[in-house]
Design an enzyme around this catalytic site. Structure first.
Site, short mmCIF file in Angstrom:
data_model
loop_
_atom_site.label_atom_id
_atom_site.label_comp_id
_atom_site.label_asym_id
_atom_site.label_seq_id
_atom_site.Cartn_x
_atom_site.Cartn_y
_atom_site.Cartn_z
N HIS A 1 43.60 82.59 45.22
CA HIS A 1 42.48 83.49 44.93
C HIS A 1 42.21 84.33 46.17
CE1 HIS A 1 38.72 85.22 43.79
NE2 HIS A 1 37.99 84.48 44.62
N HIS B 1 40.32 88.34 47.65
CA HIS B 1 39.58 89.59 47.42
C HIS B 1 40.35 90.71 48.13
CE1 HIS B 1 35.83 87.71 45.81
NE2 HIS B 1 36.38 86.66 46.41
N ASP C 1 59.28 93.96 37.72
CA ASP C 1 60.12 92.93 38.33
C ASP C 1 59.43 91.57 38.37
OD1 ASP C 1 62.41 94.41 38.83
OD2 ASP C 1 61.77 95.04 40.83
N HIS D 1 34.76 90.93 40.55
CA HIS D 1 35.03 89.78 41.41
C HIS D 1 36.27 90.01 42.27
CE1 HIS D 1 35.22 85.07 41.60
NE2 HIS D 1 35.35 85.64 42.79
N TYR E 1 69.97 89.05 38.93
CA TYR E 1 69.45 89.47 40.23
C TYR E 1 69.60 88.34 41.24
CZ TYR E 1 66.11 90.89 43.82
OH TYR E 1 65.52 91.22 45.02
#
Length: 233
Positions: free
Chosen positions: A96, A98, A121, A172, A230
């Site tokens: 998480h 910001h 991708d 948020h 890839y």
């Protein structure tokens, strides 16, 4: 893997958020789960990245969501991680942040749509902007309700959380996840990069359209499909 090794990995991946300019001050966290041990480890709440040590990482039960190891309080976002781990059984790492550009899209309440192959991708679909929580959800079990809102949004839009391993939350910030903490951080880095690219692209051409689906499919499948080619075997 033992708990000490889990703590070391989580500690190092939290520092990788700083190295990749995804966090300011203490605005972010990484966790990693070990299903066999029945726990996940997460950054302690509000502790400076410069001061924390591997031993400071907090151990949380995957069964109850309660702290079972460590002297410090776990991240305040722990209930969100817990809800995601409960529902997404193949996810063992969550981030998480910001971060600047992903959070800008979250604050604007706008999905991060695939405008080019860089997005495709890693993310099969648009990274959804999850609705803002209502007053009752916020005044109740806010962090747990954040996780539940992410889960409901993916179900509502029929988005596979393994194919699009990230979300932003209106007003948020962002969450990203993966098979372990390392992959989750990698997906968080990619999320911030494509958010910045989208911002710049819109500034050049506000009328830009989503990438052609066949091109998007090609780029996703060549890295993640059953016949992916890839990279090195």
């Amino acid at each position: 893997m033992n708990v000490d090794e889990l703590k070391r990995i989580v500690y190092e991946e939290n520092l990788n958020l700083v190295k990749n300019d995804l966090v300011i001050l203490t605005w972010g966290n990484v966790s990693m789960a070990d299903r066999e041990l029945g726990v996940f480890v997460i950054k302690p709440s509000g502790v400076s990245y410069k001061k924390m040590k591997p031993k400071d990482m907090v151990v949380v039960s995957l069964k109850t969501g309660k702290k079972v190891g460590g002297k410090l309080n776990p991240s305040s976002d722990t209930p969100t991680h817990y809800e995601l781990y409960k529902k997404f059984s193949k996810v063992n790492g969550i981030v998480h942040t910001h971060s600047m550009f992903a959070t800008a899209f979250a604050q604007a309440g706008v999905d991060i749509i695939p405008l080019g192959t860089t997005h495709a991708d890693t993310f099969y679909d648009a990274v959804p902007c999850v609705r803002k929580l209502n007053k009752k959800e916020i005044e109740g079990n806010y962090e747990a309700n954040t996780g539940l809102a992410i889960i409901k949004e993916f179900k509502k839009r029929n988005i596979c959380h393994l194919e699009t391993p990230a979300a932003i939350l209106e007003s948020h910030g962002s969450f990203a996840w993966g098979k372990d903490a390392h992959e989750a951080v990698k997906n968080a880095i990619t999320l911030e990069a494509v958010a910045k690219m989208n911002f710049l692209t819109y500034s050049i051409n506000p009328k830009v359209k989503k990438i052609d689906q066949y091109l998007s499919n090609k780029h996703y499948e060549r890295k993640h499909g059953k016949n992916a080619y890839y990279g090195q075997k």
